[in-house]
Design a protein around this motif. Structure first.
Motif, PDB file in Angstrom:
ATOM      1  N   MET A  12       0.475  -1.450  -0.264  1.00 27.97           N
ATOM      2  CA  MET A  12      -0.185  -0.170  -0.168  1.00 27.97           C
ATOM      3  C   MET A  12       1.047   1.291  -0.089  1.00 27.97           C
ATOM      4  SD  MET A  12      -3.082  -0.794   2.276  1.00 27.97           S
ATOM      5  CE  MET A  12      -2.406  -1.648   3.857  1.00 27.97           C
ATOM      6  N   THR A  13       1.979   1.153   0.614  1.00 25.52           N
ATOM      7  CA  THR A  13       2.679   2.522   0.655  1.00 25.52           C
ATOM      8  C   THR A  13       2.895   2.547  -0.223  1.00 25.52           C
ATOM      9  OG1 THR A  13       3.355   2.215   3.032  1.00 25.52           O
ATOM     10  CG2 THR A  13       5.191   2.927   1.595  1.00 25.52           C
ATOM     11  N   ALA A  14       3.682   1.719  -1.470  1.00 29.20           N
ATOM     12  CA  ALA A  14       4.249   1.161  -2.369  1.00 29.20           C
ATOM     13  C   ALA A  14       3.508   2.074  -3.823  1.00 29.20           C
ATOM     14  CB  ALA A  14       5.101   0.425  -3.263  1.00 29.20           C
ATOM     15  N   ALA A  15       2.186   1.668  -3.548  1.00 29.84           N
ATOM     16  CA  ALA A  15       0.449   2.277  -4.123  1.00 29.84           C
ATOM     17  C   ALA A  15       0.571   3.878  -4.324  1.00 29.84           C
ATOM     18  CB  ALA A  15      -0.101   1.338  -4.194  1.00 29.84           C
ATOM     19  N   ALA A  16       0.941   4.099  -3.194  1.00 28.76           N
ATOM     20  CA  ALA A  16       0.643   5.223  -2.213  1.00 28.76           C
ATOM     21  C   ALA A  16       1.518   6.078  -3.669  1.00 28.76           C
ATOM     22  CB  ALA A  16       0.938   5.757  -0.680  1.00 28.76           C
ATOM     23  N   ILE A  17       2.446   6.004  -3.124  1.00 28.22           N
ATOM     24  CA  ILE A  17       4.198   7.050  -4.270  1.00 28.22           C
ATOM     25  C   ILE A  17       3.303   6.902  -5.465  1.00 28.22           C
ATOM     26  CG2 ILE A  17       6.320   6.894  -4.441  1.00 28.22           C
ATOM     27  CD1 ILE A  17       6.707   5.497  -1.956  1.00 28.22           C
ATOM     28  N   VAL A  18       3.095   5.973  -6.314  1.00 25.55           N
ATOM     29  CA  VAL A  18       2.627   6.025  -7.618  1.00 25.55           C
ATOM     30  C   VAL A  18       1.332   7.241  -8.031  1.00 25.55           C
ATOM     31  CG1 VAL A  18       1.792   4.438  -9.394  1.00 25.55           C
ATOM     32  CG2 VAL A  18       3.939   3.762  -8.088  1.00 25.55           C
ATOM     33  N   LEU A  22       1.142  10.516  -9.612  1.00 26.52           N
ATOM     34  CA  LEU A  22       0.434  10.360 -11.281  1.00 26.52           C
ATOM     35  C   LEU A  22      -0.503  11.731 -10.552  1.00 26.52           C
ATOM     36  CD1 LEU A  22      -0.095   6.612 -11.578  1.00 26.52           C
ATOM     37  CD2 LEU A  22       1.296   8.404 -12.984  1.00 26.52           C
ATOM     38  N   ILE A  23      -1.367  11.784  -9.178  1.00 24.44           N
ATOM     39  CA  ILE A  23      -2.010  11.933  -9.388  1.00 24.44           C
ATOM     40  C   ILE A  23      -1.502  14.315  -8.303  1.00 24.44           C
ATOM     41  CG2 ILE A  23      -4.546  12.790  -8.142  1.00 24.44           C
ATOM     42  CD1 ILE A  23      -4.750   9.872  -8.793  1.00 24.44           C
ATOM     43  N   GLY A  24      -0.586  13.013  -7.700  1.00 27.67           N
ATOM     44  CA  GLY A  24      -0.589  14.696  -6.264  1.00 27.67           C
ATOM     45  C   GLY A  24      -1.421  15.103  -5.312  1.00 27.67           C
ATOM     46  N   ASP A  25      -1.589  16.395  -5.094  1.00 32.27           N
ATOM     47  CA  ASP A  25      -2.278  16.268  -4.073  1.00 32.27           C
ATOM     48  C   ASP A  25      -3.048  17.062  -3.778  1.00 32.27           C
ATOM     49  OD1 ASP A  25      -2.300  15.096  -1.355  1.00 32.27           O
ATOM     50  OD2 ASP A  25      -1.149  17.435  -0.686  1.00 32.27           O
ATOM     51  N   TRP A  28      -8.943  18.651  -2.476  1.00 34.93           N
ATOM     52  CA  TRP A  28     -10.652  18.859  -1.298  1.00 34.93           C
ATOM     53  C   TRP A  28     -10.558  19.799  -0.903  1.00 34.93           C
ATOM     54  CZ3 TRP A  28      -9.487  13.775  -3.601  1.00 34.93           C
ATOM     55  CH2 TRP A  28      -9.610  12.912  -4.751  1.00 34.93           C
ATOM     56  N   PRO A  29     -12.251  20.744  -0.046  1.00 35.26           N
ATOM     57  CA  PRO A  29     -12.357  21.106   0.954  1.00 35.26           C
ATOM     58  C   PRO A  29     -11.868  19.744   2.362  1.00 35.26           C
ATOM     59  CG  PRO A  29     -13.355  21.595  -0.384  1.00 35.26           C
ATOM     60  CD  PRO A  29     -12.370  20.639  -1.537  1.00 35.26           C
ATOM     61  N   THR A  30     -11.961  18.676   2.103  1.00 33.60           N
ATOM     62  CA  THR A  30     -12.385  17.390   2.478  1.00 33.60           C
ATOM     63  C   THR A  30     -10.710  16.691   2.435  1.00 33.60           C
ATOM     64  OG1 THR A  30     -12.865  15.564   0.462  1.00 33.60           O
ATOM     65  CG2 THR A  30     -15.089  16.465   1.937  1.00 33.60           C
ATOM     66  N   HIS A  31      -9.681  16.909   2.148  1.00 36.04           N
ATOM     67  CA  HIS A  31      -8.069  16.795   2.409  1.00 36.04           C
ATOM     68  C   HIS A  31      -8.483  16.727   3.605  1.00 36.04           C
ATOM     69  CE1 HIS A  31      -4.504  15.952   2.026  1.00 36.04           C
ATOM     70  NE2 HIS A  31      -4.709  16.371   1.223  1.00 36.04           N
ATOM     71  N   PRO A  32      -7.813  15.395   4.822  1.00 33.28           N
ATOM     72  CA  PRO A  32      -7.239  15.482   5.426  1.00 33.28           C
ATOM     73  C   PRO A  32      -6.223  15.943   5.864  1.00 33.28           C
ATOM     74  CG  PRO A  32      -7.143  12.926   4.488  1.00 33.28           C
ATOM     75  CD  PRO A  32      -6.978  14.422   3.701  1.00 33.28           C
ATOM     76  N   VAL A  33      -5.560  17.278   5.426  1.00 36.46           N
ATOM     77  CA  VAL A  33      -4.068  17.880   6.403  1.00 36.46           C
ATOM     78  C   VAL A  33      -5.008  19.350   6.404  1.00 36.46           C
ATOM     79  CG1 VAL A  33      -2.249  19.127   5.449  1.00 36.46           C
ATOM     80  CG2 VAL A  33      -2.720  16.951   4.809  1.00 36.46           C
ATOM     81  N   ILE A  99      -2.557   7.500   3.034  1.00 34.79           N
ATOM     82  CA  ILE A  99      -1.321   7.435   2.891  1.00 34.79           C
ATOM     83  C   ILE A  99      -0.580   8.342   1.937  1.00 34.79           C
ATOM     84  CG2 ILE A  99       0.880   5.997   2.661  1.00 34.79           C
ATOM     85  CD1 ILE A  99       0.052   3.779   3.976  1.00 34.79           C
ATOM     86  N   SER A 100      -1.072   8.006   1.208  1.00 35.32           N
ATOM     87  CA  SER A 100      -0.690   9.266  -0.161  1.00 35.32           C
ATOM     88  C   SER A 100      -1.148  10.634   0.357  1.00 35.32           C
ATOM     89  CB  SER A 100      -1.316   9.003  -1.431  1.00 35.32           C
ATOM     90  OG  SER A 100      -3.081   9.662  -1.399  1.00 35.32           O
ATOM     91  N   THR A 101      -2.356  10.925   0.871  1.00 35.79           N
ATOM     92  CA  THR A 101      -2.322  12.234   1.110  1.00 35.79           C
ATOM     93  C   THR A 101      -1.588  12.747   2.176  1.00 35.79           C
ATOM     94  OG1 THR A 101      -3.723  11.668   3.326  1.00 35.79           O
ATOM     95  CG2 THR A 101      -5.020  12.075   1.258  1.00 35.79           C
ATOM     96  N   THR A 102      -0.492  11.973   2.784  1.00 39.54           N
ATOM     97  CA  THR A 102       0.483  12.232   3.609  1.00 39.54           C
ATOM     98  C   THR A 102       1.451  12.593   3.112  1.00 39.54           C
ATOM     99  OG1 THR A 102       0.855  10.411   4.103  1.00 39.54           O
ATOM    100  CG2 THR A 102      -0.502  11.054   5.519  1.00 39.54           C
ATOM    101  N   ILE A 103       1.801  12.709   1.874  1.00 39.73           N
ATOM    102  CA  ILE A 103       3.234  12.535   1.140  1.00 39.73           C
ATOM    103  C   ILE A 103       3.430  13.570  -0.191  1.00 39.73           C
ATOM    104  CG2 ILE A 103       4.706  10.423   1.546  1.00 39.73           C
ATOM    105  CD1 ILE A 103       3.364   9.176  -0.843  1.00 39.73           C
ATOM    106  N   ALA A 104       4.223  14.295  -0.888  1.00 34.26           N
ATOM    107  CA  ALA A 104       3.947  15.817  -1.525  1.00 34.26           C
ATOM    108  C   ALA A 104       4.683  15.538  -2.534  1.00 34.26           C
ATOM    109  CB  ALA A 104       2.959  17.194  -0.523  1.00 34.26           C
ATOM    110  N   ILE A 105       5.140  14.766  -2.934  1.00 32.08           N
ATOM    111  CA  ILE A 105       6.585  14.623  -3.648  1.00 32.08           C
ATOM    112  C   ILE A 105       6.152  15.177  -5.060  1.00 32.08           C
ATOM    113  CG2 ILE A 105       7.693  13.253  -5.427  1.00 32.08           C
ATOM    114  CD1 ILE A 105       7.052  10.892  -4.062  1.00 32.08           C
ATOM    115  N   LYS A 106       4.744  14.765  -5.911  1.00 34.67           N
ATOM    116  CA  LYS A 106       4.164  15.842  -7.178  1.00 34.67           C
ATOM    117  C   LYS A 106       3.785  17.870  -6.452  1.00 34.67           C
ATOM    118  CE  LYS A 106       1.120  16.116 -11.098  1.00 34.67           C
ATOM    119  NZ  LYS A 106       0.636  17.313 -11.006  1.00 34.67           N
TER     120      LYS A 106
END
Length: 324
Positions: A12-18, A22-25, A28-33, A99-106
């Protein structure tokens, strides 16, 4: 390891990086951060009063930090358990997305290029405006070299905050621990300042964030040296030497490591004079000024950011090959 095996968490962590590549961050108003940020602002308004003593402010800051971490982590636990109770694959999907919402590479790359593109066209006014979106210093009078420094420092520092730290905690405890880290970092970014307003109230948030980043920051230093070794034109030897020579000079116990590594790898100097609200602040100078900074250094810093994420992904894929 919570309700998932380590094999599942690595997958799941590897999938979150992908997903982030692809999509970034999307904001949205409901984004966890965003929801965490609203909670922090609401709690700050509820807890603070004008006549608090320093000790009371510290106590209330501890209360803010504790409740934010408990609610953020607990909400993720409930959400993942609810999704998993509906279907196992829905649980995987929700956990991966969280998990993907906690990282911000893109997102970090996009923010850097929002400054780089106007610089490339000679549009300094726009470059200054967009730099002001990602740094706290005054940007109205910055020239190209100083704008470049601000962006490179931001990218370097956030390789820890936006990439390695959340991934480190995701691998230890899945989405709940990754969100615990993101809540910690959001607290630090909102109240963890050493100014008159937050010196006492934000003390607990700042110290907790420093503690959570301690191991990931040092892992990031190693990864940046490796990336410098693999990328043409960068110096791994200088990156390692810069960490040893300069990292401890930074006011943060963690941020000096990635900033020194990037400065050393590129052969430039980071740090120096910043202006905050018209007040000058001299920051430790990191690296050796072997050449002037140029707008192209933003591109190099982003390449190092992505290089670190590629190395991490390669490590995760190797782990999956061994586990399966």
């Amino acid at each position: 390891m919570w309700i998932y095996s380590w094999q599942e968490i690595v997958s799941m962590t590897a999938a979150a990086i992908v997903l982030d590549w692809l999509i970034g961050d999307p904001r949205w108003p409901t984004h966890p951060v965003i929801l965490i940020g609203r909670w922090i602002r609401w709690m700050e308004g509820l807890l603070r009063s004008k006549n608090d003593s320093p000790s009371n402010e510290k106590f209330k800051g501890v209360l803010l930090t504790t409740t934010t971490l408990i609610i953020s982590t607990g909400s993720v636990v409930v959400l993942v358990l609810a999704a998993r109770s509906v279907h196992e694959w829905l649980g995987y999907a929700v956990c991966t997305w969280l998990i993907s919402t906690t990282i911000a590479i893109k997102g970090l790359k996009d923010a850097a290029y929002l400054v780089y593109n106007p610089l490339r066209k000679g549009e300094l006014a726009d470059a200054r405006k967009y730099t002001g979106y990602i740094v706290g210093r005054d940007t109205e009078a910055l020239d190209e070299e100083e704008l470049t420094r601000a962006v490179v420092e931001t990218v370097a520092e956030n390789i820890v905050d936006a990439v390695i730290s959340p991934l480190f905690y995701a691998l230890i405890g899945g989405a709940p621990l990754a969100m615990l880290y993101r809540a910690s970092n959001t607290l630090d970014s909102m109240v963890g300042y050493r100014n008159d307003r937050y010196r006492h109230f934000g003390w607990a948030s700042a110290r907790w964030d420093d503690a959570m980043n301690w191991i990931p920051a040092r892992l990031t230093g190693i990864l940046l040296i490796l990336v410098a070794l693999l990328q043409p034109g960068l110096s791994a030897k200088r990156a390692a030497a810069a960490i040893r020579r300069f990292a401890h000079l930074h006011p943060s116990p963690n941020s000096g490591i990635p900033e020194s590594a990037v400065a050393g790898a590129l052969g430039i100097e980071l740090g120096g004079l910043n202006i905050y609200g018209g007040v000058a602040s001299e920051r430790a100078r990191l690296g050796w000024p072997l050449r002037p900074r140029t707008q192209q250094d933003i591109v190099y810093a982003v390449r190092m950011l992505y290089g670190v994420s590629f190395v991490v992904m390669g490590g995760l894929l190797c782990i999956l090959l061994v586990l399966f």
